[in-house]
Design an enzyme around this catalytic site. Structure first.
Site, PDB file in Angstrom:
ATOM      1  N   HIS A 222     -35.174 -19.178  18.063  1.00  0.00           N
ATOM      2  CA  HIS A 222     -34.003 -19.739  18.950  1.00  0.00           C
ATOM      3  C   HIS A 222     -34.344 -19.115  20.342  1.00  0.00           C
ATOM      4  O   HIS A 222     -34.760 -18.122  20.393  1.00  0.00           O
ATOM      5  CB  HIS A 222     -32.696 -19.917  18.593  1.00  0.00           C
ATOM      6  CG  HIS A 222     -32.228 -18.297  18.467  1.00  0.00           C
ATOM      7  ND1 HIS A 222     -32.692 -17.227  17.462  1.00  0.00           N
ATOM      8  CD2 HIS A 222     -31.443 -17.489  19.315  1.00  0.00           C
ATOM      9  CE1 HIS A 222     -31.932 -16.060  17.885  1.00  0.00           C
ATOM     10  NE2 HIS A 222     -31.443 -16.188  18.995  1.00  0.00           N
ATOM     11  N   ASP A 224     -31.719 -17.873  23.513  1.00  0.00           N
ATOM     12  CA  ASP A 224     -30.263 -17.527  23.924  1.00  0.00           C
ATOM     13  C   ASP A 224     -29.838 -18.444  24.995  1.00  0.00           C
ATOM     14  O   ASP A 224     -30.299 -18.536  25.914  1.00  0.00           O
ATOM     15  CB  ASP A 224     -30.151 -16.138  24.223  1.00  0.00           C
ATOM     16  CG  ASP A 224     -30.500 -15.328  23.132  1.00  0.00           C
ATOM     17  OD1 ASP A 224     -30.275 -15.582  21.836  1.00  0.00           O
ATOM     18  OD2 ASP A 224     -30.755 -13.996  23.374  1.00  0.00           O
ATOM     19  N   ARG A 289     -32.081  -3.000   9.079  1.00  0.00           N
ATOM     20  CA  ARG A 289     -32.096  -2.997  10.444  1.00  0.00           C
ATOM     21  C   ARG A 289     -30.793  -3.414  11.022  1.00  0.00           C
ATOM     22  O   ARG A 289     -30.029  -4.437  10.530  1.00  0.00           O
ATOM     23  CB  ARG A 289     -33.093  -4.201  10.727  1.00  0.00           C
ATOM     24  CG  ARG A 289     -33.316  -4.211  12.428  1.00  0.00           C
ATOM     25  CD  ARG A 289     -34.559  -5.107  12.930  1.00  0.00           C
ATOM     26  NE  ARG A 289     -34.687  -5.108  14.212  1.00  0.00           N
ATOM     27  CZ  ARG A 289     -34.203  -6.109  14.925  1.00  0.00           C
ATOM     28  NH1 ARG A 289     -33.833  -7.451  14.259  1.00  0.00           N
ATOM     29  NH2 ARG A 289     -34.344  -6.170  16.210  1.00  0.00           N
TER      30      ARG A 289
END
Ligand code: GA4
Length: 347
Positions: A222, A224, A289
């Site tokens: 994607h 932002d 993570r």
């Protein structure tokens, strides 16, 4: 591409085209602004070092996130659903996107929920119920996160975002108002967000099927929607950016650097000169993570259109003017990877 890089400040190095640009903010300002513009045009992505944000601020924020994600699922769910703010797991947005991620989405302007709570008494019941739910999430988060730590982090990354946006206007030679981008972020009504993403370690997922041996998507591809994203992660890799030739480039983890992404809105503000970078996160590591993003956004009512000196006789405005609220609504009504900017092109 030429970058100014550490450990020797003021040293210029050549890196090959697959290396992520690393920009040393302690170098000469005119050089830094030029490099910031070049990286934003070529990749829409770069790392910054010597950014001035203390390790203490990032360590304390990271600790908040780790403590939160370490809580039992039942407890975390008290901050759910993310509608869109709050705690979420696996489901991303409202349109069926999923990933191997759990997350917390926060507004940087905490006033917005508590203030609206004061005026609910005259509203219809459904609105009242929704707001009560939001208030519950808000109060739960207030109790479970140290607001001083979160606010210190937000202030630090907001200042860094503004600094970078001002370097951009200098590099673009927008002389009449160097704060033309950063003013959106400094506005008291800025719609900026903070997101903490936690990708659990692969080995914790009790799935030994062959398909599970391949990389799992933690957060799908994607761009932002906002102006600029300032991202920091722990020392575990997973982030990748998409180059124009269609190759995915892994971004090596670097807990002392911040990654900077150009968002859709900055692509529009620069009339397409800066590229809103497509990126994703894989969750295939043996270690957890955690990344923390600050999404620098304008106020909802702000009007977005290219800044004057990016419009020339040869290049008219590529986009029609719109408000951030209009663009955000469109982005949130689509899937994660959908191209939204095409819907805002000038006729
Ligand atoms: C991407 C950037 C931010 O994480 C975010 C995301 C939002 C969400 O997770 O709810 C969106 C996504 C993001 C873009 C398209 C829409 C909205 C999920 C989705 C499918 C918080 C944002 O502002 O936009």
């Amino acid at each position: 591409m030429v970058v100014a890089s550490s450990p020797t400040p003021n040293r210029i190095e050549k890196i090959n085209s697959f290396d992520v640009p690393i920009i040393d903010l302690s170098c000469k300002r005119s050089l830094v602004s030029e490099l910031v513009v070049k990286a934003s045009e070529e990749y829409g992505f770069f790392k910054v070092i010597n950014h001035g944000i203390s390790k203490d601020i990032t360590d304390r924020m990271e600790e908040q996130g780790l403590n939160f994600f370490a809580k039992p699922a039942l407890e975390k769910r008290q901050a759910a659903p993310p509608s869109p703010l709050g705690y979420g797991t696996k489901n991303i947005g409202f349109n069926g996107d999923v990933g191997e991620v759990e997350y917390l989405l926060l507004h940087t302007n905490t006033q917005s929920i508590s203030q609206s709570s004061k005026s609910i008494s005259n509203e219809p019941l459904s609105f009242h119920t929704q707001l009560k739910k939001k208030l519950h999430v808000f109060l739960f988060l207030e109790k479970n996160l140290d607001s001083c730590v979160v606010n210190d982090y937000i202030e630090a990354v907001r200042n860094l975002a503004c600094e970078i946006l001002e370097l951009m206007t200098e590099g673009l030679h927008v002389h009449d108002n160097k704060c033309v981008f950063s003013d959106f972020i400094r506005d008291i009504d800025s719609d900026s967000l903070v997101r903490l993403n936690h990708y659990p370690p692969y080995k914790d997922i009790m799935d030994t099927s062959p398909s599970s041996q391949t990389n799992r998507i933690g957060f799908g591809e994607h761009s932002d929607p906002q102006i600029l994203t300032i991202l920091r992660s722990n020392d575990v890799g997973g982030l990748q950016i998409l180059l124009e030739d269609g190759t995915w480039v892994p971004v090596p983890p670097d807990p002392i650097a911040f990654c900077v992404n150009v968002g859709d809105t900055l692509q529009v503000l620069t009339n397409g000169r800066f590229k809103s970078v497509i990126h994703r996160a894989l969750a295939n590591s043996v270690k957890p993570r955690m990344s923390i993003m600050y999404f620098a956004a304008p106020p909802l009512h702000a009007c977005i259109s290219p800044v004057p000196n990016t419009i020339t006789p040869e290049k008219s405005s590529l986009y029609r003017p719109f408000t951030w609220s209009e663009f955000k609504k469109t982005a949130y009504s689509l899937r994660l990877g959908d191209t939204r900017l095409d819907l805002f092109k000038a006729q």
